[in-house]
Write an enzyme that holds these catalytic residues in place. Sequence first.
Site, short mmCIF file in Angstrom:
data_model
loop_
_atom_site.label_atom_id
_atom_site.label_comp_id
_atom_site.label_asym_id
_atom_site.label_seq_id
_atom_site.Cartn_x
_atom_site.Cartn_y
_atom_site.Cartn_z
N HIS A 298 0.85 -1.19 0.00
CA HIS A 298 0.00 0.00 0.00
C HIS A 298 0.89 1.24 0.00
O HIS A 298 1.76 1.40 0.84
CB HIS A 298 -0.89 -0.02 1.25
CG HIS A 298 -1.82 1.13 1.35
ND1 HIS A 298 -1.55 2.24 2.13
CD2 HIS A 298 -3.03 1.36 0.78
CE1 HIS A 298 -2.56 3.10 2.03
NE2 HIS A 298 -3.46 2.58 1.23
N ALA B 205 -10.21 9.11 -5.68
CA ALA B 205 -10.63 7.74 -5.91
C ALA B 205 -11.62 7.74 -7.07
O ALA B 205 -12.23 8.76 -7.38
CB ALA B 205 -11.29 7.16 -4.66
N ASP C 207 -6.05 14.52 -6.25
CA ASP C 207 -5.93 13.09 -6.01
C ASP C 207 -7.32 12.58 -5.70
O ASP C 207 -7.96 13.04 -4.76
CB ASP C 207 -4.98 12.89 -4.82
CG ASP C 207 -4.69 11.43 -4.51
OD1 ASP C 207 -5.32 10.54 -5.11
OD2 ASP C 207 -3.84 11.18 -3.64
#
Length: 358
Positions: free
Chosen positions: A120, A180, A178
């Site tokens: 991650h 998702a 940034d």
Amino acid sequence: MAETVIVQSQELEQLIQKKLSAAGLTAAQAQIVAEHLVFADASGIHSHGAVRVDYYAERIAKGGMNTDSDITFEETGPSSGIVHGQNGPGQVVVLEATNYAIKLAKKSGIAAVGVRQTSHSGALSYYVKKAAQADLIALSMCQSDPMVVPFGGKENYFGTNPIAFAAPRKNGEPVVFDMATTVQAWGKVLDARSKNQEIPNTWAVDADGQPTTNPHHVHGLLPISGPKGFGLMMMVDILSGMLLGLPFGKHVSSMYHDLTKGRDLGQFILLIDPQRFTDIDGFKASVETMVEELHATPPADGFQKVYYPGEINQLHYDKYMAEGIPIEKNIYAYLQSDTIHFNQYSGADAFAQSGSGK
């Protein structure tokens, strides 16, 4: 609402570094990861900050993160390459990959770098910002484990598969955003759980496929803008998974099911040198003009100002780095303790059935 304390960035970084070193990272590795997590918290991205230390420490302690990885760069062409991370600490692997990509882009004008077998890697904005500070345009994306119900479906298939972009500007910090490819990142659900807060009913569905406001009942997240977000998350998985010969979609390893094994994740970095296309000073001036024009746009009812994408995170960063970072009190207590991990925020038992990489 959970109680928070204000912690100076230097203290927070030292506490995180100490905890990760105790778990098994080298001092150099721990320093890189700690700097990254402080960046996330200072940017207001608390879902990718200190809340992740417990999980990292547990995975490190259980052998699921390679603390002795030999990170190598395989140049596959004049503008392309692959970084082999050997499941080392994600922030360490991807920072090195970004540095390789910056050198390649400065040399060739463009760099397409894949990252194979990483852990991650945290907030992607950290990496693209570094590239933009080197006067490059940057795009980065990575896959994550299946936690998203595809448009028109009931079972999870893709991950939250984030995308980050950055461009240099004439004045101030680079433009960075940034996101998702879901309505909201899983980390925001994790943050809501830690604070015992409800979530909007547009974020996720429960095990029956019904909208839920309870973060503890989340079974699947929803793609942003329906089929459009669905298409973006497929693109991310193809570029950061299939392109590198890695597992994709529902085959991507879980963040929490088995903390004893490496995750074999992929990431894709694309950097462009604006000087190969136009005058760099003129380009940066144009970006600056765009920012100014956005700021000058009359705000709609209920808004005080038009911000460029990602600007609020930069404002948080400037404020919190100067005045101190708000950290959830229990997380701060954990960082001050001698305990390596305690499974409150990210352990396998708590999230084995619903955890996700981003």
